[in-house]
Design an enzyme around this catalytic site. Sequence first.
Site, mmCIF file in Angstrom:
data_model
loop_
_atom_site.group_PDB
_atom_site.id
_atom_site.type_symbol
_atom_site.label_atom_id
_atom_site.label_comp_id
_atom_site.label_asym_id
_atom_site.label_seq_id
_atom_site.Cartn_x
_atom_site.Cartn_y
_atom_site.Cartn_z
ATOM 1 N N LYS A 163 135.584 148.228 18.128
ATOM 2 C CA LYS A 163 136.864 147.621 17.733
ATOM 3 C C LYS A 163 137.888 148.448 17.958
ATOM 4 O O LYS A 163 137.730 149.669 17.355
ATOM 5 C CB LYS A 163 136.783 146.847 16.331
ATOM 6 C CG LYS A 163 135.685 145.783 15.991
ATOM 7 C CD LYS A 163 136.216 144.700 16.539
ATOM 8 C CE LYS A 163 135.295 143.487 16.122
ATOM 9 N NZ LYS A 163 135.841 142.323 16.539
ATOM 10 N N ASP A 188 136.946 145.900 21.657
ATOM 11 C CA ASP A 188 137.496 144.599 21.357
ATOM 12 C C ASP A 188 138.881 144.805 20.463
ATOM 13 O O ASP A 188 138.699 145.711 19.615
ATOM 14 C CB ASP A 188 136.402 143.826 20.513
ATOM 15 C CG ASP A 188 136.830 142.506 19.999
ATOM 16 O OD1 ASP A 188 138.003 141.949 20.489
ATOM 17 O OD2 ASP A 188 136.344 141.781 19.328
ATOM 18 N N GLU A 213 137.885 143.165 25.456
ATOM 19 C CA GLU A 213 137.974 141.950 24.948
ATOM 20 C C GLU A 213 139.270 141.538 24.123
ATOM 21 O O GLU A 213 139.671 142.386 23.087
ATOM 22 C CB GLU A 213 136.896 141.893 23.743
ATOM 23 C CG GLU A 213 136.553 140.416 23.250
ATOM 24 C CD GLU A 213 135.319 140.347 22.514
ATOM 25 O OE1 GLU A 213 134.494 141.218 22.482
ATOM 26 O OE2 GLU A 213 135.162 139.497 21.757
ATOM 27 N N ASP A 238 138.068 135.741 24.213
ATOM 28 C CA ASP A 238 137.440 135.353 23.059
ATOM 29 C C ASP A 238 138.077 134.455 22.129
ATOM 30 O O ASP A 238 137.973 133.070 22.609
ATOM 31 C CB ASP A 238 136.886 136.638 22.063
ATOM 32 C CG ASP A 238 136.354 136.285 20.758
ATOM 33 O OD1 ASP A 238 135.910 134.967 20.411
ATOM 34 O OD2 ASP A 238 136.045 137.134 20.025
ATOM 35 N N LYS A 262 131.187 131.702 21.713
ATOM 36 C CA LYS A 262 130.427 131.546 20.413
ATOM 37 C C LYS A 262 130.427 129.910 20.064
ATOM 38 O O LYS A 262 131.405 129.340 20.192
ATOM 39 C CB LYS A 262 131.485 132.039 19.556
ATOM 40 C CG LYS A 262 131.542 133.735 19.582
ATOM 41 C CD LYS A 262 132.559 134.275 18.373
ATOM 42 C CE LYS A 262 132.607 135.771 18.587
ATOM 43 N NZ LYS A 262 133.719 136.335 17.690
HETATM 44 MG MG LIG Z 1 136.216 139.417 19.676
#
Ligand SMILES: [Mg+2]
Length: 371
Positions: A163, A188, A213, A238, A262
């Site tokens: 992250k 991300d 991402e 995402d 997801k």
């Molecule tokens: Mg993500």
Amino acid sequence: MEIEKVILRVIEMPLKKPFTTHLTTVTTRESIIVEVVDKDGLSGFGEVVAFSSPWYTEETVQTTYHILQDFLIPILFRTKIEQPQNVSQLFAKIKGNHMAKAGLETAIWDLYGKRNNRSIAEMIGGERKQVAAGAVVAAKNKIEAIEQIGKFHVLGYQRIKIKIQPGLDYSYIKEIRHQFPDLPLMVDANSAYSLDDVKKLQALDEFQLMMIEQPLGDDDLVEHAILQKQIQTPICLDESIVSFHDAKSAIQLGSCQVMNVKIGRVGGLQNALDIHHLCRKNQIQLWCGGMIEFGISKAFNLALASLPGFTLPGDIPASTNYWEEDITEPEIEVKNGWISVPDKAGIGFSINQKRLHAVTVHREIYQKRAV
Ligand SMILES: [Mg+2]
């Protein structure tokens, strides 16, 4: 299938260590476990992956509970379900609320699998017996990140996602890359940047990242297309992809080269399958994202990741990564970087009833009324 009863359980479990991004810190995970029961007394299980607060998408545990109780469960009680494939269409009259829909839809997939003695992977055309495990590092600083990566590396995880945010990006990744020169790495940003940051994002090109991402807005496709023309690192979307239509638009615009799918974010397993088929046709690489979830949702992720279009390791860790003890058994294990795809009926795991009971903070039973 005729659903006679739906049981909603709100559960709470502390994480072994806090999960921190620039948007929030998760220390205790709250979720809704959905159990559907048919007229023969067989049960199917789904999991609602919305968080307690709307930091990832607009849904929360409370909003999903409301939508399930007041809209989706009544629709289900009014309808005879022939195939789990039809459920997303049935819920289409309710706008948005994807995680609520996915929680109930997946429970029906599990029930259907159990009734027909077929695994989820088998029902959706999964091909892999094992999927590559990937891990997420959400750390406050370099030292913490390097320590976490080292542990995942030893356990054999096949790619690490880090992250990032402004201030925790170039020098942060440079140090990590220096420590782990050959490790497959991706980052991300959870929308932490804007087009004003193009130079900062171009600077990351030197680290041979697998992808970046969601660098820009969570509802944006156009600016990501503009950015992709200016950076070499492939963009993965995402948050921006919440539907088949979004996936189609992103492909047409050139907003990304990779998508993170997801099931909860796109409103169910059938929608995830539709996106898979579309992306495969258009050479968009896929991987399965994670939501700090429990074993039920992980079981669906493993089945999804066994599809041929899921060419990259997903955010699918071992059960013990977040939890002392999960609500499903046996534990999901990472062996030399691989996780076995369950092949038993439905989700392929049993519910650890004792553990489920111990972490349940609220339970309600909805019964179909006789007409
Ligand atoms: Mg993500």
